[in-house]
Design a protein around this motif. Structure first.
Motif, PDB file in Angstrom:
ATOM      1  N   ASN A 831       0.815  -1.212   0.000  1.00 26.90           N
ATOM      2  CA  ASN A 831       0.000   0.000   0.000  1.00 26.90           C
ATOM      3  C   ASN A 831       0.850   1.264   0.000  1.00 26.90           C
ATOM      4  O   ASN A 831       0.514   2.256  -0.655  1.00 26.90           O
ATOM      5  N   LEU A 832       1.952   1.226   0.724  1.00 23.93           N
ATOM      6  CA  LEU A 832       2.797   2.414   0.813  1.00 23.93           C
ATOM      7  C   LEU A 832       3.492   2.678  -0.523  1.00 23.93           C
ATOM      8  O   LEU A 832       3.579   3.829  -0.972  1.00 23.93           O
ATOM      9  N   VAL A 833       3.979   1.630  -1.173  1.00 21.02           N
ATOM     10  CA  VAL A 833       4.598   1.808  -2.497  1.00 21.02           C
ATOM     11  C   VAL A 833       3.604   2.428  -3.464  1.00 21.02           C
ATOM     12  O   VAL A 833       3.911   3.386  -4.181  1.00 21.02           O
ATOM     13  N   ALA A 851      11.804  10.477  -8.447  1.00 20.83           N
ATOM     14  CA  ALA A 851      12.925   9.645  -8.013  1.00 20.83           C
ATOM     15  C   ALA A 851      12.548   8.825  -6.783  1.00 20.83           C
ATOM     16  O   ALA A 851      12.939   7.660  -6.645  1.00 20.83           O
ATOM     17  N   MET A 852      11.774   9.424  -5.908  1.00 25.15           N
ATOM     18  CA  MET A 852      11.328   8.719  -4.702  1.00 25.15           C
ATOM     19  C   MET A 852      10.440   7.521  -5.092  1.00 25.15           C
ATOM     20  O   MET A 852      10.556   6.432  -4.506  1.00 25.15           O
ATOM     21  N   ALA A 853       9.564   7.702  -6.069  1.00 24.84           N
ATOM     22  CA  ALA A 853       8.697   6.608  -6.524  1.00 24.84           C
ATOM     23  C   ALA A 853       9.526   5.479  -7.121  1.00 24.84           C
ATOM     24  O   ALA A 853       9.222   4.287  -6.919  1.00 24.84           O
ATOM     25  N   GLU A 854      10.583   5.825  -7.834  1.00 24.80           N
ATOM     26  CA  GLU A 854      11.436   4.788  -8.420  1.00 24.80           C
ATOM     27  C   GLU A 854      12.179   4.029  -7.327  1.00 24.80           C
ATOM     28  O   GLU A 854      12.343   2.803  -7.407  1.00 24.80           O
ATOM     29  N   ARG A 855      12.626   4.744  -6.292  1.00 28.68           N
ATOM     30  CA  ARG A 855      13.290   4.058  -5.185  1.00 28.68           C
ATOM     31  C   ARG A 855      12.303   3.137  -4.457  1.00 28.68           C
ATOM     32  O   ARG A 855      12.659   2.030  -4.025  1.00 28.68           O
ATOM     33  N   ALA A 856      11.045   3.576  -4.350  1.00 32.25           N
ATOM     34  CA  ALA A 856      10.024   2.739  -3.695  1.00 32.25           C
ATOM     35  C   ALA A 856       9.786   1.464  -4.504  1.00 32.25           C
ATOM     36  O   ALA A 856       9.618   0.380  -3.935  1.00 32.25           O
ATOM     37  N   ARG A 857       9.782   1.585  -5.820  1.00 32.63           N
ATOM     38  CA  ARG A 857       9.588   0.395  -6.655  1.00 32.63           C
ATOM     39  C   ARG A 857      10.752  -0.577  -6.501  1.00 32.63           C
ATOM     40  O   ARG A 857      10.567  -1.797  -6.517  1.00 32.63           O
ATOM     41  N   LEU A 858      11.948  -0.045  -6.339  1.00 30.47           N
ATOM     42  CA  LEU A 858      13.112  -0.920  -6.121  1.00 30.47           C
ATOM     43  C   LEU A 858      12.991  -1.664  -4.790  1.00 30.47           C
ATOM     44  O   LEU A 858      13.381  -2.830  -4.676  1.00 30.47           O
ATOM     45  N   VAL A 859      12.453  -0.982  -3.793  1.00 32.18           N
ATOM     46  CA  VAL A 859      12.226  -1.642  -2.503  1.00 32.18           C
ATOM     47  C   VAL A 859      11.231  -2.785  -2.686  1.00 32.18           C
ATOM     48  O   VAL A 859      11.432  -3.891  -2.160  1.00 32.18           O
ATOM     49  N   GLU A 864       9.845  -8.517  -3.111  1.00 33.46           N
ATOM     50  CA  GLU A 864       9.305  -9.654  -3.858  1.00 33.46           C
ATOM     51  C   GLU A 864      10.365 -10.734  -4.071  1.00 33.46           C
ATOM     52  O   GLU A 864      10.068 -11.928  -4.057  1.00 33.46           O
ATOM     53  N   GLY A 865      11.599 -10.305  -4.304  1.00 29.17           N
ATOM     54  CA  GLY A 865      12.674 -11.261  -4.529  1.00 29.17           C
ATOM     55  C   GLY A 865      13.281 -11.811  -3.250  1.00 29.17           C
ATOM     56  O   GLY A 865      14.264 -12.560  -3.306  1.00 29.17           O
ATOM     57  N   ARG A 866      12.691 -11.438  -2.117  1.00 25.11           N
ATOM     58  CA  ARG A 866      13.155 -11.893  -0.809  1.00 25.11           C
ATOM     59  C   ARG A 866      14.624 -11.543  -0.556  1.00 25.11           C
ATOM     60  O   ARG A 866      15.346 -12.250   0.148  1.00 25.11           O
ATOM     61  N   GLN A 867      15.060 -10.446  -1.153  1.00 25.97           N
ATOM     62  CA  GLN A 867      16.398  -9.944  -0.866  1.00 25.97           C
ATOM     63  C   GLN A 867      16.420  -9.165   0.446  1.00 25.97           C
ATOM     64  O   GLN A 867      17.462  -8.970   1.047  1.00 25.97           O
ATOM     65  N   VAL A 868      15.237  -8.685   0.843  1.00 27.14           N
ATOM     66  CA  VAL A 868      15.085  -8.033   2.144  1.00 27.14           C
ATOM     67  C   VAL A 868      13.860  -8.642   2.817  1.00 27.14           C
ATOM     68  O   VAL A 868      12.965  -9.170   2.150  1.00 27.14           O
ATOM     69  N   ALA A 876      12.545   0.684   5.158  1.00 25.52           N
ATOM     70  CA  ALA A 876      13.138   1.488   4.091  1.00 25.52           C
ATOM     71  C   ALA A 876      12.126   2.499   3.541  1.00 25.52           C
ATOM     72  O   ALA A 876      12.463   3.657   3.262  1.00 25.52           O
ATOM     73  N   LEU A 877      10.884   2.071   3.411  1.00 28.82           N
ATOM     74  CA  LEU A 877       9.854   2.977   2.896  1.00 28.82           C
ATOM     75  C   LEU A 877       9.523   4.070   3.897  1.00 28.82           C
ATOM     76  O   LEU A 877       9.314   5.242   3.534  1.00 28.82           O
ATOM     77  N   LEU A 878       9.502   3.717   5.182  1.00 30.45           N
ATOM     78  CA  LEU A 878       9.236   4.724   6.206  1.00 30.45           C
ATOM     79  C   LEU A 878      10.369   5.749   6.271  1.00 30.45           C
ATOM     80  O   LEU A 878      10.129   6.947   6.511  1.00 30.45           O
ATOM     81  N   LYS A 879      11.602   5.297   6.029  1.00 28.33           N
ATOM     82  CA  LYS A 879      12.731   6.242   5.983  1.00 28.33           C
ATOM     83  C   LYS A 879      12.598   7.179   4.791  1.00 28.33           C
ATOM     84  O   LYS A 879      12.975   8.352   4.856  1.00 28.33           O
TER      85      LYS A 879
END
Length: 977
Positions: A831-833, A851-859, A864-868, A876-879
Motif C-alpha cells: 500500500n505504501l509503495v 525519483a522517490m517513486a522509483e526508489r520505492a519500486r526498487l524496494v 518480492e525477490g526476498r532480498q530483504v 526502508a519505505l518509512l525512511k
C-alpha cells in the motif's frame, strides 16, 4: 539473491552468436565515433548529433556500387534525412534498399538504378552489429540494445529482456512500440525487430506493432537462443527479408506493412524452385485458410517474374473471385511491377497469350473457357491457380492444360484435399510429382498452434429447430453429387432441388423462432465479449425473412443483409438491395468494433474471402459440407486483439464459434470428407470447454481457494500478499486464472455454471487482490473480461474485500498512520509503495517525488525477490517518508518549488558552487520555455540553457552531464509512471 541483468544473459550472447555467423561486432565507442560522435559536445547533445548511419562506410559502398554517382553519400544522406518518419517513408526506404532508387547519370544523360546492397554477390556487402544504439530527437531519447547494419544502414533491431521478468517479451514489444512513438526517425531505415528473453524470440516489422502480426520464430531447437539467432539473423535470411519478404498493402484505404512468415517463405522458395525445375511441371501448395495464401502467391509471382533463370516469363495468377482479383491487382501494383496486365475478358486473355506477352497476368479461372489449343507453347509460362480444387473438374482444366501444353502449373488450396473423386483429381493434377501429393503443406493444426488462425468450437441449436435427420440425409448428405462440393454456386444448385429441406428451413414460424434465439444468444453470449456475428440463411429469400424477424428482437441497426442482387428479384428482395458504395461501407463498418452493423445476414457473398477479425460467431442455417463448409466457418477463425493505451490488451479473441441450426455438425464425419486428423483439428464440440472448465475448477482452483479462511478479511489479504510474493508463483496463478476466466466468458450464461459460480467469484476476487498488489500501473492486459467483471462487482461487494488499494495520503501523518494501521507488514509495504507512486503521478513536475517513486519500486522488487525481509522493506519505505518530510521542511524554508529544490540538492551532492543561485537560474529557464514538453525546439534551447547555467560554475563536464541527464531523464519518465 541477485538476478542476472539482461545484458549478461541475453545481449552479450546475441552479439557473440552474431559474430559466429559472420556479422562483425563494432564496439559501442567505435560505433559512436563512426556516427559523428564529438567528445567536445555536451553529453546532453551527443545523441542528438549522431547520424543514423555509418556515414563513411555508406559513402564508400555507394561509390563502389555506383561509380557514376558523382554526388555520393553526402547528397544521399541529405535525401534520406528528408524521408517522412512514418510508414510511407519506411516504404520509400524499402524501395531504396531494394535498389529501386535512382540517380541521374550526367555523362549519359539518363536515370540509373542506385545500388545500396549487392544481392547478387552478397560477399560484397559489409555486415556489422553493434549495441546501445542511442538517438535523441531533441524531445525523446532512445537506446536500442542490439542493431544490425548492412553497408552502414541499420536494418534490424533486437530488444533484450531478462527472462526473470514477468511478461518479458510483451514488455520488450511495448518498448519497441514506444520507440516508434517517441523516436520514429530510427524506423525510417530499420525494417525488422525482435524481442527476446533468451527463451522466447518474437519478431515483426517496423510500423506494424499489432500483436497478431508479431510472431514467434520457430526452430527445432525450442528455447535455444543460439539456434534462433543463427536462423533469424543469418545473413542470407536477413537479405531475403529485405529483398523479398517485406510487403506493403492497402486495406480500407490505409497502408499496412507485413512480413511473410516461415510457412509462407518456405512455400515461395519451394514453388519457385519447382517452376525453374526443367524436369517437373506440377506442384500443390496446401496452406490452411487465413494463413496468408494470397501474399504467398503474390511473392511467388514476383520472384518468378524477376528470376534471371526464368528468362522473361509469363506468369498467370488465376483467381476465383472478383473481389480477390481487385485486391490482387492493387497489391501487385504496390510491388512496383511495370509489366502487369489484367485479363478482364476471355478475348483479352487469348490476345495476351497469343501475342506472347511477357509479364504477370491476373485473370479469373473461367476466362479459360473455350481457349484454343496450343495458344502459347513456351515452357517459361507459369500458372498459379488459387483454390486449385475447383479447377480439376469439368472442361476448365482441359482447356487450361491444352492451351498451355508446356507450362508449369502450381496449385494453391486453403482447404485440405478431400477423399472424394474431386480430391483425388486435385492430387492427380497438381500433386502427381510429389510423393506426399503436395509440394508444401501448412496444416490447420500447425496454423492453430502458431496462432495464425484460431480453433473453432460448435454447438447444436435446440432439437426443435434442427432439420429432421432423415430430410437432411436424404436431400443433402447422402447425395453423391454433394460430395466434395467446392463452391457456393455448386452448392446452391444442389439445394435448389432439396425442396423439403428448404421449405423446412424457410418456414415462417421457424424463421421467427430461430431469429428470437439468435437475438437472445447474441445479446447474452457474443455482445458482452464485444464481437460480431454472421447469420447464414439457406438462400436470399431466407435472408430477407431473417432481417424482418431479427428487427423484432434487436434494433434495426444491429443487422444488415448482404447478397447478390438481380433485376428479376421480387419486391421483397429488391427492398434489401445494396448499391456498391453502400455495400463497401457496410463491410468496412462491420470490421470495426464500435460501429454498426453487429450482425450480417448472408447466404453466398462474404462466405469466401471476407476477412473481418472481429467476426466471432456464425449462426449457420444453411446446409453446407466439405470445402464450402470449411471456407464458410473459416470466416470466424481469424485472430483479433484490441489494444488499449500503452499497448495493453483489452480484448483477445479466444476462438471462433459456430451455432448450428441445421444439424450438420451432428454428422461431422459425413459432412467433411477429409482425413480424421484434419477434422479433429478443424472443429470441436463446445462441450469440451465445459469439461475443461470443470476439470480446472475441481483440480487447480482448490489450491487457491484454500488460502481464504476468514471470508476475505484483512488477514486473508495478508495471506495472499505473502503467498504470492514469489513472482514465479504469481505468474503460474495468473496463467491458470486467465485460462479459467476465458472458459467462463465463452460458456456464460449457461445453467452448467451454477454449481461453480461461488468458487469462481472467490477465485476472481483473489486474482483482483493479487493483481492490484503486484502489478504496475501499465499492465499487459486488463483485469477482467466483461462477464466476469459483473460477477466480481457483486462478489467483492459481498466479501467487503479491502486492504490492498487502501492508499494513504503522503503527508506528515503518514508514518504514524501506517504504523497504526491494521494488517500485516506485507500489505503495508504494498500500500505504501502504491501510495508513493500515486503521489508522484499527481506531482509529475517534481523530480524529487519521481525519483522517490522509483526508489520505492526498487524496494518492492527487493521485497518480492526476498532480498530483504518484510520488516526491512517497510523500514526502508518509512525512511523515505522521513526524508521527504525533511526535504519539504528545507524546501519551504528556502521558498523553492519541487523542481528548483531537486536541482539545488543535485548541485550540492555533486559539489558544484553557488548551488542556490544556479538552481534559481534553471527554474527561470523552465519558466521561459513553458512549451518544452511539446516543442522540440523549446526543449533543445532549455537543455542548452540548463547545461550552460551549471557549466558556468565548473569545468567538470562529467558532473554537468550527470546532473542534466538525471534531471531530464526523470522528467521524461514522469510521463510514463
Amino acid at each position: 539473491m541477485p538476478t542476472s541483468g539482461e545484458h549478461k544473459t541475453v545481449q552479450a550472447r546475441i552479439l557473440e552468436y552474431a559474430e559466429a555467423i559472420d556479422w562483425t561486432f563494432v564496439p559501442r565507442e567505435e560505433a559512436e565515433q563512426r556516427r559523428g560522435f564529438d567528445p567536445d559536445v555536451p553529453a546532453a547533445d551527443r545523441a542528438r548529433n549522431r547520424s543514423l548511419f555509418f556515414d563513411d562506410l555508406l559513402d564508400a559502398k555507394v561509390r563502389e556500387f555506383n561509380p557514376r554517382y558523382a554526388e555520393a553519400a553526402g547528397a544521399l544522406l541529405g535525401q534520406f534525412r528528408h524521408i517522412r518518419t512514418d510508414i510511407y517513408g519506411n516504404r520509400d526506404f524499402v524501395e531504396q534498399l531494394r535498389n529501386r532508387g535512382t540517380f541521374f547519370d550526367h555523362e549519359e544523360n539518363r536515370e540509373r538504378d542506385l545500388i545500396l546492397i549487392d544481392y547478387d554477390e552478397p560477399s560484397n556487402n559489409v555486415y556489422e552489429v553493434t549495441e546501445e544504439w542511442a538517438f535523441h530527437n531533441g524531445h525523446y531519447g532512445t537506446r536500442e540494445d542490439v542493431v544490425f547494419l548492412i553497408n552502414g544502414i541499420p536494418v534490424l533491431v533486437i530488444e533484450c529482456k531478462n527472462a526473470s521478468k514477468d511478461e518479458a517479451i510483451a514488455l520488450g514489444v511495448d518498448q519497441i512500440r514506444r520507440y516508434h512513438r517517441e523516436t520514429p526517425e530510427l524506423f525510417v531505415s530499420q525494417q525488422l525487430f525482435t524481442a527476446t528473453d533468451a527463451i522466447g524470440f518474437s519478431y515483426g516489422v517496423s510500423w506494424n506493432l499489432v500483436r497478431r502480426n508479431i510472431f514467434n520464430w520457430k526452430h527445432e531447437a525450442v528455447g535455444q537462443l543460439e539456434a534462433k539467432v543463427n536462423g533469424f539473423c543469418a545473413i542470407p535470411q536477413v537479405l531475403a527479408f529485405l529483398k523479398d519478404y517485406i510487403v506493403f498493402a492497402e486495406k480500407d484505404e490505409e497502408l499496412h506493412k507485413y512480413v511473410l512468415r516461415q510457412h509462407q517463405t518456405g512455400a515461395v522458395e519451394a514453388t519457385v524452385d519447382r517452376a525453374l525445375d526443367a524436369e517437373r511441371t506440377r506442384g500443390l501448395v496446401w496452406h490452411t485458410q487465413g494463413s496468408g495464401k494470397t501474399f504467398t502467391m503474390i511473392k511467388t509471382a514476383e520472384r518468378l517474374f524477376r528470376a534471371h533463370e526464368a528468362d522473361k516469363p509469363t506468369v498467370l495468377l488465376m483467381i476465383d473471385r472478383n473481389e480477390l482479383e481487385d485486391q490482387m491487382l492493387k497489391n501487385l501494383a504496390a510491388l512496383g511491377l511495370g509489366t502487369l496486365e489484367h485479363a478482364s475478358s476471355i478475348a483479352r486473355l487469348n490476345r495476351l497469350l497469343r501475342d506472347d506477352y511477357r509479364g504477370i497476368i491476373v485473370t479469373m479461372i473461367h476466362k479459360f473457357r473455350d481457349m484454343p489449343a496450343d495458344i502459347n507453347t513456351r515452357s517459361n509460362v507459369y500458372v498459379l491457380i488459387d483454390e486449385a480444387h475447383r479447377t480439376t473438374g469439368g472442361d476448365l482444366g482441359n482447356f487450361l492444360m491444352a492451351g498451355l501444353p508446356n507450362a508449369t502449373f502450381l496449385g494453391f488450396t486453403g482447404t485440405p484435399v478431400d477423399k472424394t473423386v474431386y480430391g483425388r483429381g486435385t492430387f492427380k493434377t497438381f500433386g502427381c510429382e510429389d510423393d506426399r501429393g503436395y509440394l508444401h503443406k501448412y496444416s490447420i493444426a500447425e496454423s492453430i498452434e502458431d496462432g495464425t488462425t484460431l480453433p473453432l468450437y460448435y454447438q447444436l441449436a435446440p432439437n426443435e429447430m434442427l432439420v429432421p435427420h432423415e430430410t437432411l440425409d436424404a436431400e443433402f448428405l447422402s447425395l453423391a453429387e454433394a460430395e466434395g462440393v467446392a463452391d457456393i454456386e455448386e452448392l446452391n444448385k444442389i439445394l435448389e432441388r432439396a425442396v423439403n429441406l428448404k421449405n423446412f428451413l424457410k418456414g415462417r414460424e421457424r424463421i421467427q423462432q430461430v431469429a428470437q434465439f439468435v437475438a437472445e444468444h447474441y445479446r447474452q453470449n457474443v455482445e458482452p465479449l464485444g464481437y460480431k456475428a454472421f447469420l447464414v440463411g439457406v438462400d436470399r429469400e431466407a435472408c430477407a425473412r431473417y432481417k424482418h424477424a431479427l428487427d423484432e428482437f434487436l434494433p434495426p441497426e444491429y443487422s444488415e443483409v448482404v447478397y447478390t442482387s438481380s433485376n428479376n428479384d421480387s419486391a421483397a428482395l429488391k427492398a434489401l438491395h445494396l448499391d456498391p458504395k453502400k455495400e463497401r461501407q457496410i463491410r468496412k463498418s462491420f470490421g470495426k468494433l464500435d460501429q454498426y452493423p453487429k450482425i450480417l445476414i448472408v447466404t453466398e457473398k462474404l462466405l469466401t474471402g471476407f476477412d473481418a477479425p472481429v467476426l466471432y460467431a456464425m449462426y449457420l442455417d444453411k446446409p453446407m459440407r466439405d470445402h464450402t463448409l470449411l471456407q464458410a466457418i473459416a470466416r470466424v477463425n481469424r485472430p483479433f486483439e484490441k489494444e488499449g493505451e500503452n499497448g495493453t490488451q483489452e480484448m483477445v479473441k479466444p476462438h471462433g464459434f459456430v451455432l448450428d441450426f441445421v444439424g450438420i455438425f451432428d454428422k461431422l464425419e459425413k459432412a467433411l470428407a477429409f482425413d480424421s486428423d484434419e477434422i479433429n483439428a478443424i472443429v470441436k464440440d463446445l462441450k469440451l470447454l465445459k469439461v475443461l472448465f470443470q476439470n480446472k475448477m475441481e483440480t487447480r482452483a482448490p489450491e487457491y481457494l484454500g488460502l481464504i479462511e476468514r471470508n476475505f478479511d484483512d488477514r486473508d489479504v495478508d495471506t495472499l500478499i505473502e503467498h504470492f510474493r514469489d513472482p514465479e508463483r504469481r505468474k503460474e496463478f495468473f496463467k491458470e486464472y486467465k485460462e479459467i476466466e476465458m472458459l467462463y466468458e465463452i460458456i456464460s450464461p449457461d445453467a452448467f455454471l451454477r454449481p461453480f459460480i461461488d468458487d469462481y467469484g472467490t477465485l476472481s476476487s483473489i486474482f483482483q487482490v493479487v493483481r492490484k498488489a503486484y502489478t504496475r500501473r501499465v499492465q499487459v492486459d486488463r483485469d477482467f473480461q466483461r462477464k466476469t467483471n459483473n460477477l466480481v462487482q457483486e462478489q467483492v461487494g459481498s466479501y467487503g474485500v479491502s486492504g490492498v488499494g487502501d492508499l494513504v495520503e503522503i503527508n506528515a501523518d503518514t508514518i504514524e498512520l501506517i504504523k497504526n494501521k491494521e494488517g500485516g507488514d506485507g500489505t503495508k509495504v504494498i500500500n505504501l509503495v502504491k501510495s508513493i507512486e500515486k503521489f508522484a503521478d499527481e506531482n509529475s513536475d517534481d523530480p524529487y517525488l519521481i525519483a522517490m517513486a522509483e526508489r520505492a519500486r526498487l524496494v518492492q522488487e527487493s521485497f518480492e525477490g526476498r532480498q530483504v525481509s518484510t520488516a526491512e522493506a517497510l523500514d526502508a519505505l518509512l525512511k523515505e517518508m522521513e526524508s521527504n518530510e525533511a526535504r519539504k521542511k528545507e524546501q519551504a524554508e528556502k521558498s523553492f518549488d519541487g523542481l528548483t529544490y531537486f536541482v539545488y540538492r543535485s548541485l550540492l551532492d555533486t559539489e558544484i558552487q553557488n548551488a542556490e543561485t544556479v538552481s534559481q537560474r534553471i527554474r527561470q529557464a523552465f519558466a521561459d520555455h513553458p512549451g518544452w514538453k511539446s516543442s522540440d525546439k523549446a526543449l533543445r534551447e532549455l537543455r542548452r540553457q540548463v547545461t550552460f547555467a551549471i557549466f558556468a560554475e565548473t569545468n567538470d563536464l562529467d558532473r554537468v552531464t550527470a546532473v542534466v541527464d538525471e534531471l531530464f531523464s526523470l522528467l521524461a519518465r514522469a510521463d510514463r509512471i
